[in-house]
Design an enzyme around this catalytic site. Structure first.
Site, PDB file in Angstrom:
ATOM      1  N   HIS A   1       0.833  -1.204   0.000  1.00 22.30           N
ATOM      2  CA  HIS A   1       0.000   0.000   0.000  1.00 22.30           C
ATOM      3  C   HIS A   1       0.868   1.255   0.000  1.00 22.30           C
ATOM      4  O   HIS A   1       1.775   1.379   0.804  1.00 22.30           O
ATOM      5  CB  HIS A   1      -0.901   0.029   1.234  1.00 22.30           C
ATOM      6  CG  HIS A   1      -2.037  -0.954   1.161  1.00 22.30           C
ATOM      7  ND1 HIS A   1      -3.051  -0.987   2.078  1.00 22.30           N
ATOM      8  CD2 HIS A   1      -2.320  -1.921   0.257  1.00 22.30           C
ATOM      9  CE1 HIS A   1      -3.910  -1.943   1.749  1.00 22.30           C
ATOM     10  NE2 HIS A   1      -3.476  -2.529   0.656  1.00 22.30           N
TER      11      HIS A   1
ATOM     12  N   LYS B   1       1.672  -0.193  15.322  1.00 21.91           N
ATOM     13  CA  LYS B   1       3.101  -0.244  15.669  1.00 21.91           C
ATOM     14  C   LYS B   1       3.517  -1.477  16.477  1.00 21.91           C
ATOM     15  O   LYS B   1       4.716  -1.742  16.613  1.00 21.91           O
ATOM     16  CB  LYS B   1       3.493   1.011  16.471  1.00 21.91           C
ATOM     17  CG  LYS B   1       3.508   2.287  15.645  1.00 21.91           C
ATOM     18  CD  LYS B   1       4.645   2.271  14.655  1.00 21.91           C
ATOM     19  CE  LYS B   1       4.553   3.379  13.638  1.00 21.91           C
ATOM     20  NZ  LYS B   1       4.761   2.929  12.259  1.00 21.91           N
TER      21      LYS B   1
ATOM     22  N   PRO C   1      -3.589  -0.040  19.110  1.00 19.66           N
ATOM     23  CA  PRO C   1      -3.348  -0.502  17.743  1.00 19.66           C
ATOM     24  C   PRO C   1      -3.550   0.547  16.639  1.00 19.66           C
ATOM     25  O   PRO C   1      -3.291   0.264  15.472  1.00 19.66           O
ATOM     26  CB  PRO C   1      -4.341  -1.658  17.580  1.00 19.66           C
ATOM     27  CG  PRO C   1      -5.415  -1.381  18.570  1.00 19.66           C
ATOM     28  CD  PRO C   1      -4.771  -0.677  19.716  1.00 19.66           C
TER      29      PRO C   1
HETATM   30  C1  PHB Z   1      -4.938  -4.659  10.798  1.00 22.08           C
HETATM   31  O1  PHB Z   1      -5.343  -5.521  11.587  1.00 22.08           O
HETATM   32  O2  PHB Z   1      -4.827  -4.875   9.584  1.00 22.08           O
HETATM   33  C2  PHB Z   1      -4.593  -3.308  11.315  1.00 22.08           C
HETATM   34  C3  PHB Z   1      -4.770  -3.016  12.647  1.00 22.08           C
HETATM   35  C4  PHB Z   1      -4.470  -1.740  13.114  1.00 22.08           C
HETATM   36  C5  PHB Z   1      -4.010  -0.774  12.225  1.00 22.08           C
HETATM   37  C6  PHB Z   1      -3.829  -1.087  10.895  1.00 22.08           C
HETATM   38  C7  PHB Z   1      -4.128  -2.354  10.431  1.00 22.08           C
HETATM   39  O3  PHB Z   1      -3.762   0.479  12.660  1.00 22.08           O
END
Ligand code: PHB
Ligand code: APR
Length: 391
Positions: free
Chosen positions: A72, A297, A293
């Site tokens: 991405h 990170k 989340p």
């Molecule tokens: C994901 O589970 O794909 C995910 C989780 C938190 C994020 C980005 C992606 O900030």
């Protein structure tokens, strides 16, 4: 039993450390409380910085990631249904992120470790570490009704937030800094194609939502909810309705509903224990720190700890140099605290705080509007999201 590096925990941190050390002929034994199937079945985040991808390449476990991972070049921020793109490629000199589930990374690492004949003890009971302050630290565990002891030169505590390694360092040797948030995420894995090719972080007066994916046919969705949310209150229909409202605009119209494969409530916390070392015990990954989340990170920080720890251990065992191990905690914590700052900032920016007053709400909206209209503000988000260079 004797080994050079005893590793507690077969999550991504422990497995990757074992793999990187093995490439330099350094012996490891991994002791894991759960079965391999249990570890591989856990659904976790899945967004990799270029530095994490490079480390997995170095470890020789990136073939499937390159075949199946989705690259991405940016993300979208939706503000009450209005979408704005943040272009990482343009803003950070060509950087991209890769969407590839942690579950898949764990499978690839287990497969690589077994191919190399690694020593992995799974379903170990009563795991404990002893003599960590002295020259002969030990890992003890029970298996098949017997107690086993592994004598190690060094122990790596890669046993996650609820592990025993951090707890084995006395409270007077460890400083913990923590913040909880007044909300959680409802995480949903669904058999539906993603609504958009890139992630959408949606700020909405009904609460935050995140649209992400695992593949072109499986979506991963998150909805801000209360920390004590009851999953029974979230039948599939309610989930789709709420997602549609929070996403808004044409993307909501494109939302294809499908069966939810998994639902869970994910707590939000910021947590750092420092230093990340006591005597011959070195902590890495979630054992030492947790981020909310929102900035994706967690796994990337675990990988950057392992990068530093593997290099320090290679220097120690191959060249007899100890500077890397002595500086390990301080070097990790610089990156950890920056990621804490960024994850806290993204969380505060995008969520609806239940206690927010009228001033807070207008200030938050002004910050969002500034973010999507200023190239400097977007660059600050982009360079942190793709990961700052290893210092
Ligand atoms: C994901 O589970 O794909 C995910 C989780 C938190 C994020 C980005 C992606 O900030
Ligand atoms: N003894 C042995 N193993 C243990 C013990 C114990 N007492 N306690 C926990 N473990 C194991 C867990 O079963 C798990 O397999 O340690 C492993 C820790 O793995 P993770 O929790 O995945 O942590 P880490 O490897 O640091 O990976 C960090 O995982 O939680 C996500 O957001 C986080 O993506 C990030 C990544």
């Amino acid at each position: 039993m004797r080994t050079q590096v005893g590793i507690v925990g077969a999550g991504p941190a422990g497995l990757l450390l074992s793999q990187l050390l093995d490439l330099h002929g350094i012996e490891t034994v991994i002791v894991e409380r759960q079965s391999q199937a249990h570890v591989e079945g856990r659904i976790r985040a899945g967004l990799l910085e270029p530095g994490t991808v490079a480390l997995l390449e170095e470890a020789g476990v990136a073939d499937r990631l390159h075949r199946e991972g989705l690259v991405h070049g940016g993300i979208e921020i939706a503000i009450e249904g209005d979408r704005h793109r943040i272009d990482f490629v343009d803003l950070t000199d060509g950087n991209t992120v890769t969407v590839y589930g942690q579950t898949e990374i764990t499978k690839d690492l287990f497969a690589a470790r077994h191919r190399a004949g690694a020593d992995i003890v799974s379903e170990a009971g009563d795991v404990a570490v002893a003599d960590i302050a002295g020259p002969e630290p030990k890992i003890q565990y029970r298996k098949d009704g017997e107690t086993h002891t592994i004598e190690c030169d060094v122990i790596a505590g890669c046993d996650g937030f609820h592990g025993i390694c951090r707890a084995s360092i006395g409270p007077e040797q460890l400083t913990v800094r923590e913040q909880l948030y007044p909300f959680a995420w409802l995480g949903i894995l669904a058999e539906t194609p993603p609504v958009s090719p890139e992630l959408i972080y949606a700020h909405h007066s009904r609460g935050f939502a995140l649209f992400t994916m695992r593949s072109t046919s499986v979506s991963r969705l998150y909805l801000q909810c209360t920390p004590d949310e009851n999953l029974d209150d979230w039948p599939d229909d309610r989930i789709w309705e709420e997602l549609q409202l929070r996403l808004g605009g044409d993307a909501a119209a494109r939302l294809v509903t499908g069966p939810a494969l998994d639902k869970s409530v994910i707590a939000m916390r910021s947590f750092v224990a420092e230093p990340m070392q006591h005597g011959r015990l070195f902590l890495a990954g979630d054992a030492a720190h947790i981020v909310p989340p929102t900035g994706a990170k967690g796994l990337n920080l675990a990988a950057s700890d392992v990068r530093l720890l593997s290099r320090a251990l290679i220097d120690h065992f191959e060249h007899g140099r100890s500077e890397g191990l002595e500086g390990y905690s301080a070097a990790c914590l610089r990156r950890v605290w920056n990621a804490q700052r960024f994850s806290w900032w993204m969380t505060a920016l995008l969520h609806r705080f239940p206690e927010a007053g009228p001033f807070d709400l207008r200030r938050q909206r002004a910050e969002l509007d500034y973010l999507v209209s200023s190239r400097s503000a977007m660059t600050a988000l982009a360079e942190n999201y793709v990961g700052l260079p290893f210092g």
